[in-house]
Design an enzyme around this catalytic site. Structure first.
Site, PDB file in Angstrom:
ATOM      1  CB  CYS A 168     -42.117 -59.430 -35.203  1.00 40.07           C
ATOM      2  SG  CYS A 168     -42.009 -60.263 -33.606  1.00 40.07           S
ATOM      3  CB  ALA A 169     -40.454 -60.318 -41.064  1.00 41.08           C
ATOM      4  CB  CYS A 228     -44.652 -48.159 -33.951  1.00 38.88           C
ATOM      5  SG  CYS A 228     -45.941 -49.396 -34.180  1.00 38.88           S
ATOM      6  N   GLY A 274     -40.963 -54.159 -44.093  1.00 38.94           N
ATOM      7  CA  GLY A 274     -40.363 -52.837 -44.236  1.00 38.94           C
ATOM      8  C   GLY A 274     -38.946 -52.763 -43.696  1.00 38.94           C
ATOM      9  CE  LYS A 275     -38.847 -50.993 -37.580  1.00 37.18           C
ATOM     10  NZ  LYS A 275     -40.285 -50.962 -37.919  1.00 37.18           N
ATOM     11  CG  ASP A 328     -45.167 -61.880 -38.555  1.00 38.99           C
ATOM     12  OD1 ASP A 328     -44.698 -60.759 -38.298  1.00 38.99           O
ATOM     13  OD2 ASP A 328     -46.270 -62.269 -38.119  1.00 38.99           O
ATOM     14  CG  ASP A 351     -41.061 -53.793 -35.996  1.00 40.17           C
ATOM     15  OD1 ASP A 351     -41.444 -53.090 -35.044  1.00 40.17           O
ATOM     16  OD2 ASP A 351     -41.238 -53.475 -37.185  1.00 40.17           O
TER      17      ASP A 351
END
Length: 425
Positions: free
Chosen positions: A233-234, A353, A238-239, A257, A300
């Site tokens: 889930c790019a 998050c 950022g990651k 993604d 993510d």
């Protein structure tokens, strides 16, 4: 203050994101300088972060009352000082009356209901109580503070000291935990964070804007040079960028993604950072050849974003139970889809998050039940290996043989993040 009242009324009436409302106000008031816009944004965000507690203290939820309460709280002015500052300014709102301020002076926030002290909708309270127990109000209230500006030095182009020297006028400090992190302190008063994206160092790819919590969870995945990695889930990457730097541009990262729009910014970011070991996959690409071959798969997951409420405080007032239910389904599907790509002995990192157990611990339990060939690792023990000089600034829960890890503004000074790390038997 008058502009802030106008923007907040627009948000309330049209139920729109704060960024859109502020942008539209700026476009229709082009005479306002950057300093004005920053001050207006500070007031609006302060109100949205503490809307319930301000309304309770003032006994008035109107945008006008909330703006006066937020300004009195953040400016250091008392009522007389604020009245004097507004006096004679034909654009200023009329000073709030002494009667209207009576509650602000006398009502003790400690006497307010828990959800008011936490500055969250009532329905969120039980979810946070499940997550944090007796400390849930304090944990939630910390999400109402102004956040710092965090950055990560891109070790493919520069080290942290070099970035710090380039940004010296803004007084960045080393992040408390992340070894390549830099931090500019939260905004004070009506100040503003510098636009570091116009700095030469950013344009040269020396650093990225990334919350320290995001840097921490990327490091805890244990990614190593030469590995095969799938960022399932790019999003904007950022990651992905953090993993690429940790891998020293070796091995291979497949950035995928399901949403083409979310993925769009990754191409420019990879180019600027001089990342060469990432292959970007569009939503319709066939990934079947990579099944069972990845050393690390990072999920993510799409989530409610409750851990980011310091930066996106309007989101907590728009969040609904139905939206949470939708996210839980999406997360479960993402985990199930990603698991197929992990090789025996490989790792699966589940990150959100969010701070809500339905999106975190409950998903771990459901995944372990549905996927008996996976085991949960002890990610809390991994902390001491990855960050040997940092204190254990996290919350952890045991699940069978492993542990999960949660970062919060109160415990780690970061945005809220959850991490579970699995291995395929």
């Amino acid at each position: 203050m008058a502009a802030s009242i106008e923007v907040l009324a627009d948000i309330e009436t049209r139920r729109r994101p704060v960024g859109d409302a502020l942008k539209d106000w700026g476009l229709s008031h082009r005479f306002a300088g950057s300093g004005d816009r920053a001050a207006i944004g500070n007031i609006v965000y302060d109100v949205l972060r503490r809307k319930r507690s301000l309304a309770w203290r003032l006994d008035d939820p109107s945008p006008r009352a909330l703006v006066f309460g937020a300004v009195l709280d953040s400016s250091g002015l008392d009522e007389k000082g604020l009245a004097l500052a507004l006096e004679g300014d034909r654009f200023a709102p009329e000073m709030i009356s002494a009667d209207d301020l009576a509650g602000y002076r006398t009502r003790e926030i400690a006497q307010a209901p828990d959800a008011v002290r936490a500055d969250v909708p009532d329905w969120i309270g039980p979810h946070l109580a499940e997550a944090f127990g007796e400390d849930w109000v304090e944990e939630a209230a910390a999400l109402g503070e102004r956040p710092p500006l965090d950055m990560r030095a891109n070790t493919l182009r520069a080290d942290r000291d070099k970035v710090a020297r380039a940004l010296e006028p803004f007084a960045p400090q080393p992040s408390p935990i992340a070894p390549q992190g830099l931090r500019i302190a939260p905004i004070a008063g009506d100040g503003r964070h510098p636009n570091v994206q116009v700095e030469a160092g950013f344009q040269k790819g020396w650093f990225e804007i990334q919350d320290e919590g995001s840097q921490i969870v990327a490091a805890l995945t244990g990614v190593a040079p030469g590995e095969q990695v799938l960022d399932y889930c790019a999003g904007a990457g950022g990651k992905t960028l953090a993993l690429a730097a940790a891998m020293e541009n070796t091995g291979q990262i497949h950035a995928y993604d399901s949403d083409r729009q979310r993925l769009a910014p990754i191409h420019e970011r990879l180019k600027r950072a001089e990342v060469r070991n990432v292959q970007v996959h569009a939503p319709r690409d066939d990934l079947s050849e990579h099944r069972g071959r990845m050393d690390l798969v990072l999920v993510d997951a799409p989530c409610t974003g409750t851990g980011t409420w310091r930066r996106r405080p309007d989101a907590k007032w728009r969040l609904s139970e139905q939206a949470l239910e939708r996210r839980v389904v999406e997360q479960r599907e993402a985990l199930a889809g990603a698991a197929a790509f992990v090789k025996p002995g490989g790792r699966l990192a589940y990150v959100t998050c969010s701070l809500l157990p339905a999106e975190n611990e409950a998903q771990v339990e459901a995944f372990l039940t549905a996927q008996p060939d996976f085991a949960l690792l002890d990610v809390a023990a991994t902390w001491a290996t990855v960050f040997p000089e940092a204190p254990p600034a996290f919350l952890s829960r045991p699940h069978k043989e492993g542990t999960t890890l949660t970062l919060t503004p109160r415990t780690s000074g970061t945005d809220g993040f959850f991490l579970a790390l699995f291995t395929r038997r």
